[in-house]
Write a protein that holds these residues in place. Sequence first.
Motif: not given
Length: 373
Positions: A207-235
């Motif tokens: 919607y913002e015109g960045a149709t190819q998506g992000p070049d980098l996502v920065s993720i706060p990490v504890g045990v890594g569950s959110l980071a796993q979700a982000v990796v799963t989505h983009y990989r």
Amino acid sequence: MSENASSPRTLPWFAQPSARTWRCEPAPADVWGFHAALPGYSPTPLTELKPLAEELGVGRVFVKDESCRLGLPAFKALGASWAVHRVLAERGSSGREPGPVTLVTATDGNHGRAVARTARLLGQHAHVFVPQGVHPQAVAAIVAEQAKVTEVEGPYDEAVRLAAQAATGPDAVLVQDTAWPGYEQIPGWIVEGYTTLCAEIDEQLAYEGATQGPDLVSIPVGVGSLAQAVVTHYRGRASGRAPALLSVEPETAACVLESLTVGEPVSVTTGDTTMAGLNCGTPSSIAWPYLHSGLDAAVAIPDGDSTRAAAHLATLGVASGPCGAAALAGLRAVLTGEGADERRTALGLGPSSVVVLLSTEGPAANPHSTTDH
């Protein structure tokens, strides 16, 4: 390529060049639809902050603001609601009695409150274990969701152990957002729930015109569950841009950075940090393979950096606690100081790059804010 913190001036940092070519199975396609059907659902804001883009030398910077998600001050309701939905569906399909169950968990604040809120809305019970040091306001917020709360004289890992012991019998289920061998299905459902956040980002960027998506996502990490979700989505995508993924941890609890550095999951002794929800000593067992193969880089930061980042975000109109602001603090550390050019190159960043910072919670959630618990 890695650099270890051998002196106060050396940034605790690790990078691996192969992560953007690694692929995994995608998350289930129906997760976002499930959340979209919940009462009160709406996508959380994706806010562009042009001053940060100028400061960091990139094209555009967006902050995914999770300070109000399904009526709670953090993203955790995404994982809790989907996991409890799956738990109850599994129990129903197995022919068990339809009476209420007790959902048991350990938390530093937001995950426990999300589980308690979900239980209350669905007519279930909740029993939440909290470790020492959790602010009374966070405990009171969980109690307000009509949950039983047990305060533990010990750290988070001890609270998890006691919660697992308590979740016995046919009418109790452990709903924990970290996994270990033998306990992986429900944490996996929690991770699946978090992927809605990334699906929203893709639609909002388009919607913002960045149709190819992000070049980098920065993720706060504890045990890594959110980071796993982000990796799963983009990989897990067959096509489209594969962004660089950066994990950010406190210097006092950098279990993912240390594990990446040695090449296998390890536990570290944690210390005090204002980033309380990132104060984790052991990566989740199901997250580790995704972090090991799918993260481009990891960095550890001191408390002062996240505090300053939270204050700066506030001046730009984004309410963020120390854990959420860690995403900005970590990227700042990577893109400034000695070796910044090499780190920028490792992440593939240039003057037109699109960066997304995950601000995982708001400042009012808990004065000792929480992200991965």
